[in-house]
Design a protein around this motif. Sequence first.
Motif, short mmCIF file in Angstrom:
data_model
loop_
_atom_site.label_atom_id
_atom_site.label_comp_id
_atom_site.label_asym_id
_atom_site.label_seq_id
_atom_site.Cartn_x
_atom_site.Cartn_y
_atom_site.Cartn_z
N LEU A 142 67.56 43.64 91.10
CA LEU A 142 67.24 43.19 89.82
C LEU A 142 65.83 43.26 89.59
N ASP A 194 63.18 41.47 87.94
CA ASP A 194 63.07 40.15 87.08
C ASP A 194 61.86 39.73 86.71
N THR A 239 68.39 40.47 79.97
CA THR A 239 68.52 41.43 81.01
C THR A 239 69.35 42.84 80.73
N GLU A 292 61.01 47.28 82.79
CA GLU A 292 60.02 46.39 83.70
C GLU A 292 58.45 46.24 83.11
N SER A 301 63.66 42.49 81.67
CA SER A 301 64.30 42.41 83.03
C SER A 301 65.48 43.63 82.99
N ARG A 319 72.20 33.99 82.73
CA ARG A 319 71.10 35.14 82.54
C ARG A 319 71.91 35.84 81.46
#
Length: 265
Positions: A31, A33, A39, A63, A68, A108
């Motif tokens: 991940l 983040d 995401t 990113e 994410s 999420r």
Amino acid sequence: MAQTTSVENPVVQQQKLVIPNKHGEKLVGLLHDTGSKGTVVLCHGFRSSKESETMANLAAALEKDGISAFRFDFAGNGESEGQFQYGNYFREADDLHSIIQHFCSVNRVVTAILGHSKGGNVVLLYASKYHDIHTVVNVSGRYNVKRGIEERLGKDFMERIKKDGFLEVKNKRGGVQYCVTEESLIDRLNTNMHEACLKIDKECRLLTIHGTADETVPVEDALEFAKIMPNHKLQMVEGADHGYTNHQTELASIALNFIKEAGIR
């Protein structure tokens, strides 16, 4: 229950997650983040992994833009548990469902799914079955999955597999790369992308990206996808091969722009 391991990164924190699929096999992913609300989940191709150049570069591009990303290994691939299988198209769509369910359970939101090559097929099959993700990116997936089999397995593959129950696919040195069982071959032959794509919600935003120099999956496959899906955009990448060897930046830019058009952050 997922296990997490943090990996320090100069820009964001990367976490290794271990998420069980519905068969109890541990799926391993990374991940990226950024703290964004949404995401994007990235799905690798045939005999590939989350560590492929394409998966890593797409995650890095997302990113960098503050989105994410999660890239993971399907069962039987990379670091994940399970046995590699030649077919497994819908089984991999179920792996993806396990990933998305996990993220939902920890509040999420998965806002988009993207798959390359076989992963492109998987994200489309997912959309045809689950109807809960409304931005889907297919990068060089096959429309006709019956094509490409003879190139990998050789002529008379059906007769040989019925005789022995399996086939061994060897490299140029004669070493066995992987085995194909009759069951996994039938699974692939019975996967009907046309039928599945007709079941995708009309509200689902779909993008197909395909290289004009792709010698693995012909350009015609991308054109067929464009014919049957109403809310669909087709983007050709001039001169790109199947792995986007010299077109990684262009691929990432096209995918990122489409994802951002949905207001995903």
